[in-house]
Design a protein around this motif. Structure first.
Motif, PDB file in Angstrom:
ATOM      1  N   THR A  66       0.951  -1.138  -0.094  1.00 49.05           N
ATOM      2  CA  THR A  66       0.176  -0.157   0.016  1.00 49.05           C
ATOM      3  C   THR A  66       0.865   1.048  -0.052  1.00 49.05           C
ATOM      4  O   THR A  66       1.805   1.328   0.773  1.00 49.05           O
ATOM      5  CB  THR A  66      -0.958   0.190   1.268  1.00 49.05           C
ATOM      6  OG1 THR A  66      -1.708   1.207   1.131  1.00 49.05           O
ATOM      7  CG2 THR A  66      -0.241  -0.107   2.573  1.00 49.05           C
ATOM      8  N   ASN A  67       0.769   1.925  -0.980  1.00 47.87           N
ATOM      9  CA  ASN A  67       1.537   3.379  -1.215  1.00 47.87           C
ATOM     10  C   ASN A  67       0.809   4.477  -0.740  1.00 47.87           C
ATOM     11  O   ASN A  67       0.246   5.357  -1.075  1.00 47.87           O
ATOM     12  CB  ASN A  67       1.845   3.466  -2.548  1.00 47.87           C
ATOM     13  CG  ASN A  67       2.768   4.390  -2.776  1.00 47.87           C
ATOM     14  OD1 ASN A  67       3.440   5.188  -2.047  1.00 47.87           O
ATOM     15  ND2 ASN A  67       3.152   4.913  -4.046  1.00 47.87           N
ATOM     16  N   VAL A  68       1.007   4.872   0.740  1.00 46.45           N
ATOM     17  CA  VAL A  68       0.463   5.749   1.384  1.00 46.45           C
ATOM     18  C   VAL A  68       1.177   7.259   1.065  1.00 46.45           C
ATOM     19  O   VAL A  68       0.772   8.438   1.315  1.00 46.45           O
ATOM     20  CB  VAL A  68       0.263   5.608   2.951  1.00 46.45           C
ATOM     21  CG1 VAL A  68      -0.583   4.549   3.208  1.00 46.45           C
ATOM     22  CG2 VAL A  68       1.728   5.446   3.546  1.00 46.45           C
ATOM     23  N   GLY A  69       2.207   6.993   0.666  1.00 45.55           N
ATOM     24  CA  GLY A  69       3.408   8.182   0.259  1.00 45.55           C
ATOM     25  C   GLY A  69       2.577   9.102  -0.906  1.00 45.55           C
ATOM     26  O   GLY A  69       2.991  10.207  -0.812  1.00 45.55           O
ATOM     27  N   VAL A  70       1.821   8.562  -1.855  1.00 43.18           N
ATOM     28  CA  VAL A  70       1.335   9.396  -2.746  1.00 43.18           C
ATOM     29  C   VAL A  70       0.320  10.540  -2.180  1.00 43.18           C
ATOM     30  O   VAL A  70      -0.163  11.405  -2.831  1.00 43.18           O
ATOM     31  CB  VAL A  70       0.358   8.390  -3.751  1.00 43.18           C
ATOM     32  CG1 VAL A  70       1.237   7.570  -4.673  1.00 43.18           C
ATOM     33  CG2 VAL A  70      -0.636   7.831  -2.980  1.00 43.18           C
ATOM     34  N   PHE A  71      -0.005  10.603  -0.860  1.00 43.57           N
ATOM     35  CA  PHE A  71      -0.784  11.347  -0.204  1.00 43.57           C
ATOM     36  C   PHE A  71      -0.101  12.168   0.565  1.00 43.57           C
ATOM     37  O   PHE A  71      -0.701  13.136   1.605  1.00 43.57           O
ATOM     38  CB  PHE A  71      -1.852  10.449   0.716  1.00 43.57           C
ATOM     39  CG  PHE A  71      -3.028   9.660  -0.021  1.00 43.57           C
ATOM     40  CD1 PHE A  71      -3.702  10.150  -1.128  1.00 43.57           C
ATOM     41  CD2 PHE A  71      -2.797   8.329   0.059  1.00 43.57           C
ATOM     42  CE1 PHE A  71      -4.545   9.190  -1.798  1.00 43.57           C
ATOM     43  CE2 PHE A  71      -3.390   7.250  -0.653  1.00 43.57           C
ATOM     44  CZ  PHE A  71      -4.206   7.785  -1.408  1.00 43.57           C
ATOM     45  N   GLY A  72       1.237  12.123   0.484  1.00 49.42           N
ATOM     46  CA  GLY A  72       1.976  13.051   1.365  1.00 49.42           C
ATOM     47  C   GLY A  72       2.205  12.377   2.771  1.00 49.42           C
ATOM     48  O   GLY A  72       2.910  13.213   3.520  1.00 49.42           O
ATOM     49  N   VAL A  73       2.081  10.965   3.071  1.00 50.99           N
ATOM     50  CA  VAL A  73       2.033  10.696   4.297  1.00 50.99           C
ATOM     51  C   VAL A  73       3.543   9.797   4.541  1.00 50.99           C
ATOM     52  O   VAL A  73       3.729   9.237   3.487  1.00 50.99           O
ATOM     53  CB  VAL A  73       0.887   9.647   4.710  1.00 50.99           C
ATOM     54  CG1 VAL A  73       0.950   8.801   5.950  1.00 50.99           C
ATOM     55  CG2 VAL A  73      -0.354  10.217   4.456  1.00 50.99           C
ATOM     56  N   ASP A  74       4.050   9.899   5.819  1.00 46.87           N
ATOM     57  CA  ASP A  74       5.279   9.546   6.025  1.00 46.87           C
ATOM     58  C   ASP A  74       5.256   8.065   6.190  1.00 46.87           C
ATOM     59  O   ASP A  74       6.093   7.213   5.594  1.00 46.87           O
ATOM     60  CB  ASP A  74       5.857  10.216   7.335  1.00 46.87           C
ATOM     61  CG  ASP A  74       6.560  11.609   7.122  1.00 46.87           C
ATOM     62  OD1 ASP A  74       6.585  11.996   5.935  1.00 46.87           O
ATOM     63  OD2 ASP A  74       6.524  12.277   8.028  1.00 46.87           O
ATOM     64  N   THR A  75       4.154   7.593   6.899  1.00 42.40           N
ATOM     65  CA  THR A  75       4.104   6.135   7.004  1.00 42.40           C
ATOM     66  C   THR A  75       2.901   5.583   7.558  1.00 42.40           C
ATOM     67  O   THR A  75       1.981   6.604   8.037  1.00 42.40           O
ATOM     68  CB  THR A  75       5.302   5.496   7.804  1.00 42.40           C
ATOM     69  OG1 THR A  75       5.259   3.881   7.493  1.00 42.40           O
ATOM     70  CG2 THR A  75       5.169   5.726   9.178  1.00 42.40           C
TER      71      THR A  75
END
Length: 488
Positions: A407-416
């Motif tokens: 799951t790539n949460v980085g696309v929402f600007g989230v660190d982890t």
């Protein structure tokens, strides 16, 4: 699975099929045809949404659409007739469309026909076999002279829902209280799913005017009661013909400060799966922050490589390949827990799930046998998966059988984050945002591309040592991408 019945040599009925792995119902999202339209074998006539995905249904024969049995927004049980086709148009006068109370189906209800217990006076039905008329006649209730206005409203609404002209009220209708659905002050008649909907919306069923057969309260009745401002008191609610769209959300009647959205379809399945996973598998999450500057350089180089022409190249591609290599080095992580047999099932293949946010909610389609794919093949599969999910065309089969997920949460600007396991899987890797940060590189503080990875795993299957090895291997590959060659 194609499901149909023949009502005569001229008319054929098409039933809601099981569109994936034992699903019992589906919501009609959109009709692509109307009564009178000509259809051909294989033509898509509607789009339905199951608990897993949106699916287009083709008609398996030629003819002219005679009747649409349910409006858009209705949840229909597998085996119920959804459309009738005239396969020999012009051969004689067509019979009038079947009334809603015909034995083959329940009265039309928005998002609820056929589920729950059968109402009194009707025989429970096995899917696909229709409903037999009860041999016992319902005894008229005392004081069965329902308010004429309520009876007229019920008849008009039912007729509108079936696309017919409103019939004249020539005989006494079943007892329908003028102020609500409770016959003779008793318990209102409604199926369990309808009762639950009313409870969720804060509606007292005793205040709801029923429009279903024998005074049964339908989902539409509850939604109408939840938003009374949309309909003037004492008049029939405005209902379009049989293909009218059911309301997606009900605004609180007390004020406009709340909006209540019925939980169904994909979102309902997500909620059930996540609750089941969170309270079944003991989750452990580990984190690592890693310098991915070399990985970002590799991505830039691959975008210019002619062997990668025509496919999408991004950091997720390299991360996916890194996870596949880490699983190859630590195969015990790719497993499942069989509670029934008390066994650990080791998988010798990797169906790599990619969590995708869509308008209908989070779905996790997977790339079958991802471990056997070359980098260009993996890139092509990722691109197809994302495009299909964005278009809402992911099939139920594409979401079944996953073994591990990214799951790539980085696309929402989230660190982890601390991701929850996809049910039946052993591990899920969350990828945070890749940011330029100060980093000690070769003894000096320099700006480097850095991200944080989080690996959640089922502690019944994966102990801390194994989980740490997998996460460390992924991080090592992203720090030094040449390990994709030396470790593969």
């Amino acid at each position: 699975m194609t499901t149909m019945t023949e009502t005569s040599a001229r008319f054929r009925e098409f039933k809601m099929p099981d569109v994936g792995e034992g699903l019992t119902e589906a919501e009609i999202l959109k009709w692509f045809v109307q009564p009178g339209d000509t259809v051909t074998d294989g033509q898509v006539v509607c789009e339905v949404e199951t608990a897993k995905a949106a699916v287009e249904l083709p008609i398996p024969f030629d003819g002219v659409v005679h009747e649409l049995r349910f409006p858009e927004g209705t949840t229909v049980d597998v085996g119920q007739v959804i459309i009738a086709i005239d396969v020999a148009p012009g051969s004689g006068d067509a019979p009038a469309p079947a009334p809603a109370a015909a034995p083959v189906q329940e009265p039309v209800e928005a998002a609820g026909s056929g589920d729950g217990d059968a109402p009194k006076g009707r025989t429970p039905v096995l899917v696909g076999y229709g409903v037999a008329e009860s041999s016992t006649k319902r005894r008229p209730r005392k004081g069965a002279s329902a308010a004429p206005e309520a009876a007229a409203v019920a008849a008009a609404v039912q007729a509108e829902l079936n696309g017919h002209a409103a019939p004249a009220v020539a005989a006494p209708a079943p007892a329908v209280p003028a102020q609500g659905g409770a016959p003779d002050g008793g318990r209102p008649l409604a199926k369990p799913p309808v009762r639950k909907l009313a409870k969720d919306l804060g509606i007292d069923l005793a205040t709801v005017v029923p429009t279903g057969k024998d005074g049964i309260i339908t989902r539409e009745d509850v939604h109408a009661a939840a938003a009374p401002a949309a309909t003037a008191p004492g008049t029939a609610p405005a209902v379009s013909p049989a293909v009218a769209e059911a309301p997606a959300a009900a605004v609180s009647s007390a004020s406009a400060r709340e909006t209540r959205i019925p939980v169904k379809g994909v979102r309902k399945a997500i909620a059930q799966a996540m609750v089941g996973s969170a309270f079944t598998a003991p989750h452990v999450t580990e984190f690592v922050t890693v310098d991915v500057t070399r990985t970002m350089k590799l991505v830039a180089e691959l975008k210019e490589d002619k062997d990668m022409a025509g496919v999408r190249v991004n950091p997720l591609l390299i991360i996916a390949k890194a996870l596949l290599v880490a699983i190859k080095r630590n195969p015990e992580v790719n497993a499942a827990w069989d509670e029934a047999n008390q066994e650990i099932v080791q998988k010798h293949y990797v169906n790599l799930g990619i969590a995708a946010a869509t308008p209908r909610g989070l779905i996790v389609p997977n790339i079958k046998d991802a471990h056997d794919k070359t980098l260009p093949q993996l890139a092509a599969a990722l691109g197809e998966l994302v495009t299909t999910a964005r278009d809402g065309k992911t099939s139920p089969a594409a979401m079944a059988g996953g073994t591990v997920t990214i799951t790539n949460v980085g696309v929402f600007g989230v660190d982890t984050g601390t991701p929850i396991l996809n049910p039946g899987e052993s591990a899920i890797l969350a990828v945070g945002a890749i940011k330029l940060q100060p980093w000690v590189h070769k003894g000096k503080v320099k700006p480097r591309q850095v991200t944080t990875l989080a690996l959640s795993f089922d502690h019944r299957l994966v102990d801390g040592e194994l989980g740490s090895k997998v996460l460390a291997d992924v991080a090592a590959i992203l720090e030094q991408p040449k390990r994709l060659i030396t470790w593969a």
